[in-house]
Scaffold this motif. Sequence first.
Motif, PDB file in Angstrom:
ATOM      1  N   ARG A   7      12.827   8.888   1.225  1.00  0.00           N
ATOM      2  CA  ARG A   7      13.849   9.935   1.157  1.00  0.00           C
ATOM      3  C   ARG A   7      15.221   9.355   1.496  1.00  0.00           C
ATOM      4  O   ARG A   7      16.211   9.621   0.811  1.00  0.00           O
ATOM      5  N   TYR A   8      15.277   8.587   2.564  1.00  0.00           N
ATOM      6  CA  TYR A   8      16.520   7.938   2.970  1.00  0.00           C
ATOM      7  C   TYR A   8      17.030   7.012   1.867  1.00  0.00           C
ATOM      8  O   TYR A   8      18.230   7.014   1.530  1.00  0.00           O
ATOM      9  N   GLY A   9      16.141   6.215   1.290  1.00  0.00           N
ATOM     10  CA  GLY A   9      16.543   5.312   0.225  1.00  0.00           C
ATOM     11  C   GLY A   9      17.076   6.047  -0.989  1.00  0.00           C
ATOM     12  O   GLY A   9      18.051   5.613  -1.615  1.00  0.00           O
ATOM     13  N   THR A  10      16.460   7.168  -1.322  1.00  0.00           N
ATOM     14  CA  THR A  10      16.925   7.957  -2.466  1.00  0.00           C
ATOM     15  C   THR A  10      18.317   8.518  -2.202  1.00  0.00           C
ATOM     16  O   THR A  10      19.179   8.526  -3.095  1.00  0.00           O
ATOM     17  N   TRP A  11      18.579   8.957  -0.973  1.00  0.00           N
ATOM     18  CA  TRP A  11      19.924   9.420  -0.628  1.00  0.00           C
ATOM     19  C   TRP A  11      20.948   8.299  -0.752  1.00  0.00           C
ATOM     20  O   TRP A  11      22.042   8.514  -1.284  1.00  0.00           O
ATOM     21  N   ILE A  12      20.603   7.110  -0.240  1.00  0.00           N
ATOM     22  CA  ILE A  12      21.537   5.991  -0.352  1.00  0.00           C
ATOM     23  C   ILE A  12      21.845   5.702  -1.811  1.00  0.00           C
ATOM     24  O   ILE A  12      23.008   5.504  -2.197  1.00  0.00           O
ATOM     25  N   SER A  13      20.831   5.675  -2.644  1.00  0.00           N
ATOM     26  CA  SER A  13      21.026   5.398  -4.059  1.00  0.00           C
ATOM     27  C   SER A  13      21.951   6.437  -4.701  1.00  0.00           C
ATOM     28  O   SER A  13      22.875   6.094  -5.454  1.00  0.00           O
ATOM     29  N   LYS A  14      21.720   7.690  -4.387  1.00  0.00           N
ATOM     30  CA  LYS A  14      22.565   8.744  -4.949  1.00  0.00           C
ATOM     31  C   LYS A  14      23.989   8.652  -4.407  1.00  0.00           C
ATOM     32  O   LYS A  14      24.960   8.930  -5.132  1.00  0.00           O
ATOM     33  N   CYS A  15      24.128   8.256  -3.150  1.00  0.00           N
ATOM     34  CA  CYS A  15      25.462   8.105  -2.564  1.00  0.00           C
ATOM     35  C   CYS A  15      26.227   6.967  -3.220  1.00  0.00           C
ATOM     36  O   CYS A  15      27.434   7.083  -3.469  1.00  0.00           O
ATOM     37  N   VAL A  16      25.541   5.856  -3.493  1.00  0.00           N
ATOM     38  CA  VAL A  16      26.180   4.743  -4.196  1.00  0.00           C
ATOM     39  C   VAL A  16      26.693   5.215  -5.552  1.00  0.00           C
ATOM     40  O   VAL A  16      27.843   4.940  -5.942  1.00  0.00           O
ATOM     41  N   TRP A  17      25.867   5.962  -6.270  1.00  0.00           N
ATOM     42  CA  TRP A  17      26.287   6.486  -7.578  1.00  0.00           C
ATOM     43  C   TRP A  17      27.456   7.449  -7.432  1.00  0.00           C
ATOM     44  O   TRP A  17      28.442   7.374  -8.176  1.00  0.00           O
ATOM     45  N   PHE A  18      27.360   8.344  -6.491  1.00  0.00           N
ATOM     46  CA  PHE A  18      28.383   9.363  -6.230  1.00  0.00           C
ATOM     47  C   PHE A  18      29.755   8.722  -6.020  1.00  0.00           C
ATOM     48  O   PHE A  18      30.757   9.183  -6.574  1.00  0.00           O
ATOM     49  N   ALA A  19      29.807   7.634  -5.249  1.00  0.00           N
ATOM     50  CA  ALA A  19      31.083   7.008  -4.894  1.00  0.00           C
ATOM     51  C   ALA A  19      31.583   5.997  -5.916  1.00  0.00           C
ATOM     52  O   ALA A  19      32.739   5.557  -5.838  1.00  0.00           O
ATOM     53  N   THR A  20      30.729   5.611  -6.862  1.00  0.00           N
ATOM     54  CA  THR A  20      31.128   4.593  -7.837  1.00  0.00           C
ATOM     55  C   THR A  20      31.118   5.079  -9.279  1.00  0.00           C
ATOM     56  O   THR A  20      31.877   4.568 -10.110  1.00  0.00           O
ATOM     57  N   ALA A  21      30.270   6.035  -9.600  1.00  0.00           N
ATOM     58  CA  ALA A  21      30.161   6.494 -10.986  1.00  0.00           C
ATOM     59  C   ALA A  21      30.124   8.019 -11.083  1.00  0.00           C
ATOM     60  O   ALA A  21      29.904   8.560 -12.166  1.00  0.00           O
ATOM     61  N   THR A  42      21.840  15.570 -10.713  1.00  0.00           N
ATOM     62  CA  THR A  42      20.828  14.640 -11.219  1.00  0.00           C
ATOM     63  C   THR A  42      21.518  13.535 -12.004  1.00  0.00           C
ATOM     64  O   THR A  42      21.744  13.662 -13.215  1.00  0.00           O
ATOM     65  N   PRO A  43      21.889  12.443 -11.339  1.00  0.00           N
ATOM     66  CA  PRO A  43      22.554  11.349 -12.055  1.00  0.00           C
ATOM     67  C   PRO A  43      21.621  10.733 -13.088  1.00  0.00           C
ATOM     68  O   PRO A  43      20.392  10.833 -12.973  1.00  0.00           O
ATOM     69  N   PRO A  44      22.164  10.058 -14.092  1.00  0.00           N
ATOM     70  CA  PRO A  44      21.308   9.353 -15.059  1.00  0.00           C
ATOM     71  C   PRO A  44      20.401   8.360 -14.332  1.00  0.00           C
ATOM     72  O   PRO A  44      20.872   7.543 -13.529  1.00  0.00           O
ATOM     73  N   ALA A  45      19.120   8.423 -14.606  1.00  0.00           N
ATOM     74  CA  ALA A  45      18.157   7.591 -13.888  1.00  0.00           C
ATOM     75  C   ALA A  45      18.491   6.112 -13.989  1.00  0.00           C
ATOM     76  O   ALA A  45      18.324   5.357 -13.030  1.00  0.00           O
ATOM     77  N   ALA A  46      18.985   5.680 -15.139  1.00  0.00           N
ATOM     78  CA  ALA A  46      19.277   4.258 -15.344  1.00  0.00           C
ATOM     79  C   ALA A  46      20.455   3.775 -14.516  1.00  0.00           C
ATOM     80  O   ALA A  46      20.658   2.569 -14.372  1.00  0.00           O
ATOM     81  N   GLN A  47      21.231   4.697 -13.951  1.00  0.00           N
ATOM     82  CA  GLN A  47      22.400   4.317 -13.164  1.00  0.00           C
ATOM     83  C   GLN A  47      22.135   4.322 -11.663  1.00  0.00           C
ATOM     84  O   GLN A  47      23.038   4.018 -10.871  1.00  0.00           O
ATOM     85  N   LEU A  48      20.923   4.643 -11.265  1.00  0.00           N
ATOM     86  CA  LEU A  48      20.596   4.709  -9.845  1.00  0.00           C
ATOM     87  C   LEU A  48      19.990   3.399  -9.359  1.00  0.00           C
ATOM     88  O   LEU A  48      19.167   2.784 -10.040  1.00  0.00           O
ATOM     89  N   THR A  49      20.395   2.981  -8.179  1.00  0.00           N
ATOM     90  CA  THR A  49      19.927   1.742  -7.577  1.00  0.00           C
ATOM     91  C   THR A  49      18.526   1.919  -7.007  1.00  0.00           C
ATOM     92  O   THR A  49      18.241   2.922  -6.342  1.00  0.00           O
ATOM     93  N   HIS A  50      17.652   0.951  -7.230  1.00  0.00           N
ATOM     94  CA  HIS A  50      16.272   1.017  -6.752  1.00  0.00           C
ATOM     95  C   HIS A  50      16.138   0.322  -5.395  1.00  0.00           C
ATOM     96  O   HIS A  50      17.049  -0.346  -4.923  1.00  0.00           O
ATOM     97  N   PHE A  51      14.964   0.473  -4.779  1.00  0.00           N
ATOM     98  CA  PHE A  51      14.727  -0.130  -3.476  1.00  0.00           C
ATOM     99  C   PHE A  51      13.255  -0.467  -3.299  1.00  0.00           C
ATOM    100  O   PHE A  51      12.397  -0.012  -4.070  1.00  0.00           O
ATOM    101  N   VAL A  52      12.957  -1.273  -2.278  1.00  0.00           N
ATOM    102  CA  VAL A  52      11.585  -1.557  -1.854  1.00  0.00           C
ATOM    103  C   VAL A  52      11.478  -1.238  -0.367  1.00  0.00           C
ATOM    104  O   VAL A  52      12.484  -1.221   0.353  1.00  0.00           O
ATOM    105  N   VAL A  53      10.254  -0.992   0.090  1.00  0.00           N
ATOM    106  CA  VAL A  53      10.018  -0.575   1.469  1.00  0.00           C
ATOM    107  C   VAL A  53       9.001  -1.508   2.121  1.00  0.00           C
ATOM    108  O   VAL A  53       7.950  -1.800   1.533  1.00  0.00           O
ATOM    109  N   ASP A  54       9.308  -1.944   3.338  1.00  0.00           N
ATOM    110  CA  ASP A  54       8.356  -2.720   4.132  1.00  0.00           C
ATOM    111  C   ASP A  54       7.390  -1.757   4.813  1.00  0.00           C
ATOM    112  O   ASP A  54       7.782  -0.954   5.666  1.00  0.00           O
TER     113      ASP A  54
END
Length: 434
Positions: free
Chosen positions: A251-265, A317-329
């Motif tokens: 959930r946290y990672g998804t918010w970060i990804s959306k925030c990156v998009w929000f502030a850049t695109a 709902t930003p375009p899926a291709a424009q959202l940054t992905h992540f991995v989790v330990d």
Amino acid sequence: MTSRTARLLFAAALAASATTIGSAAAASGSAAPAASSVTTGHTLPADTRFALRSDNEAAQQALAYLKQHDVPDAVAMAKLATWPEATWFTSGTPDQVRAQVRDTVRFAAAQHAVPVLVAYDIPLRDCSQYSSGGAQSDAAYQQWIAAFAQGVGSSKAVVIVEPDALANLPSDCSATTDPTGALTAGRIADIKYAVTALEAQPQTVVYLDAGNSQWHSVGDMAQRLIQSDVAHAQGFFLNVSNYQPTDQTDRYGTWISKCVWFATAGPAWAAGHTDYCASQYYSGAAPNDGQPGNAVSPTDPSTWHWTDAWFDQNVGTPPAAQLTHFVVDTSRNGLGAWTPPAGTYSDAQTWCNPPGRGIGARPTAATGVPLADAYLYIKTIGESDGGCTRGTAGPGDPEYGGSVDPAAGAWWPAQALTLARNAVPALTFNTPHH
């Protein structure tokens, strides 16, 4: 001999002998064909198979327990030895790291699998605390990471770039560590250089540090990632060496990804404003009127719907291709974070060898979460976080009867057993059916 013991012997011997097999492949300079699931490019297919480490402490521990006729503990370690974990590179000259990385990717190729490599040599590493060390200068680091990238070459590899490097910038260390900001600027430049060097390789999949869900706010972490060129990497990683539950981390990672998009695109009014983003600490969508449940709490995920609401209202709902992905330990988060007894310690150091934890979700690139590329065992399971005194006079750890914890990175059989026994889901042998 019972079938159970025979199975143990087979699994332990297989894991222990993997080093010999991989070393032979590396020495010969030849590699087995890549697995059919591995495609060309900077992607991580859902059916990716991750590689076992060549220095498999769990396999060695299984054999040690077997020699002591301790079959239950040997079985636990033999199970752990069959699951892939990341390989860490923490020091050495450029020539040494180039050779070590090259050997590791060849060892993975011999398994028809993809290695997870951790670059961990940034200057002023860990604010010179438990895991101190790192390159002596920015120039030395850039030479080291360039050699690291050369070692990967054209091989497929997942590269975890510098745990804590962005969540623990020099400016975060202390008020006097970086008074001019020069060290922090150098840190950002080093990470950007690493992105450029590693992404120049045709099949590297690169992730940058984003801490964990109980550390920086969403906007703060998004800004650090943007400054560090996350747009030119595959994405970011979360929860390395920590214990936050996977669902909360996703959930946290998804918010970060959306925030990156929000502030850049995103919308024009949002350009450059990651500070507008709601987080695990505050949401403008909540009433924030002092009534129970009407504000966001980082330790109460039942309140996080207010943060979801803010993103729904302002990001959509930003375009899926424009959202940054992540991995989790997920190496140690099966039971979530440790809650110390109330009022026991002045500094419980919940991140440092917390008792009674368990291994989490098994390594996979099929997470079922749109932006989560993989769940990985990044922190080596069974290695200590360092000597923890929890605010006491020490020198021992009161949670372990006052004994002194092993040094950071040292193998700790008792901790490995605890993590394996408490795994959620329960640890099994990694077979082709998994």
